[in-house]
Motif scaffolding. Sequence first.
Motif, mmCIF file in Angstrom:
data_model
loop_
_atom_site.group_PDB
_atom_site.id
_atom_site.type_symbol
_atom_site.label_atom_id
_atom_site.label_comp_id
_atom_site.label_asym_id
_atom_site.label_seq_id
_atom_site.Cartn_x
_atom_site.Cartn_y
_atom_site.Cartn_z
ATOM 1 N N THR A 199 -32.008 -11.151 -26.307
ATOM 2 C CA THR A 199 -32.654 -11.600 -27.649
ATOM 3 C C THR A 199 -33.929 -11.255 -27.947
ATOM 4 N N ASP A 256 -27.026 -8.764 -30.123
ATOM 5 C CA ASP A 256 -26.108 -8.020 -30.726
ATOM 6 C C ASP A 256 -24.984 -6.464 -29.779
ATOM 7 N N ALA A 257 -25.524 -6.338 -28.752
ATOM 8 C CA ALA A 257 -25.796 -4.561 -28.041
ATOM 9 C C ALA A 257 -25.122 -6.040 -27.013
#
Length: 335
Positions: A133, A139-140
Amino acid sequence: MGAAHVADPAVEAVDLVKSYPAGKNKPPITALRGLSFAVAKGTVFGLLGPNGAGKSTTVKILSTLSAADSGSARVVGIDVATRPERVRRVIGFVSQKSGTDPMGTAFENLLLAGRLHGMPRRDARARARELLTRFGLADAANRLVQTYSGGMARRLDVALGLMHRPQVLFLDEPTAGLDPHARSEMWAEIARMAGDEQMTVLLTTHYLEEADHLADRLAIVDQGTVVAAGTPSELKSGLRGDAVHVELAQPDDRALTVLRTVSELRDITMDGGTVRGRTDDGARALPPVLAALDEAGMTVTSATLARPSLDDVYLRHTGHSFDAAAAPKALEVTE
């Protein structure tokens, strides 16, 4: 140049000497020639120098990956030669080459690093999510690292170095090869690590702007030794007046002799077709500089005035510009 006095330094190198064999019937390559410096806790310290100056060799000695021929080094008071296992527990190390598994995901890479450092699985998973984060990789997290862009991969490299919450983080050329946007993001994260977390960060770089922007203090390294050390402001303020840079259409050794007749100019050097000097009043000095060169039949393609830069500091202490020192020559030994 000896190490500046720092009370209870986080990192200290004293008279480090290191040579590498060069091959049959060849003299050894001397990478470090009595290099010394000290790093205060909770600061960003930069080792600035061109490729081949000895920066990576220094970091490898400090991180126990290599041994010095002579001299000593300590990290948070621990001798790197006699207690390497203790040093490894308190440092993070991000090398120039990525240490990630490209066929694993970012989360898997971080989890493995945490487990190798002895972290319980639950703690390692929580720390991995926190770092993903923090570095904009959440997100990856489950993508294979081989699909990452250069900037994403470099952020993951730094996250790996932080998994076990080290006291000292070594960053070897952390932004090499990154585009300007990714470099700016990395700069912000490095500054945050030192500012918010009071982590000590030692970075090596050959980017003058990076050292000027990030380092609380820096040591300029040339041919295996420290030639100047201090804050960027201290180093630049030690050079009075303006820097004069003149580009000639054709290199001409007569330029040095010609410009020494200009009373307003001092500290004159020449590197190819570039002539540099210093003056207390740039606006006053530039017209006679151009007139003297014109009278001698030398064509000037550009002439600039600038406040002192780290390149000027490097030139002052080594006799050659940073760009000239970075030109292809003997490569820095990295093994």
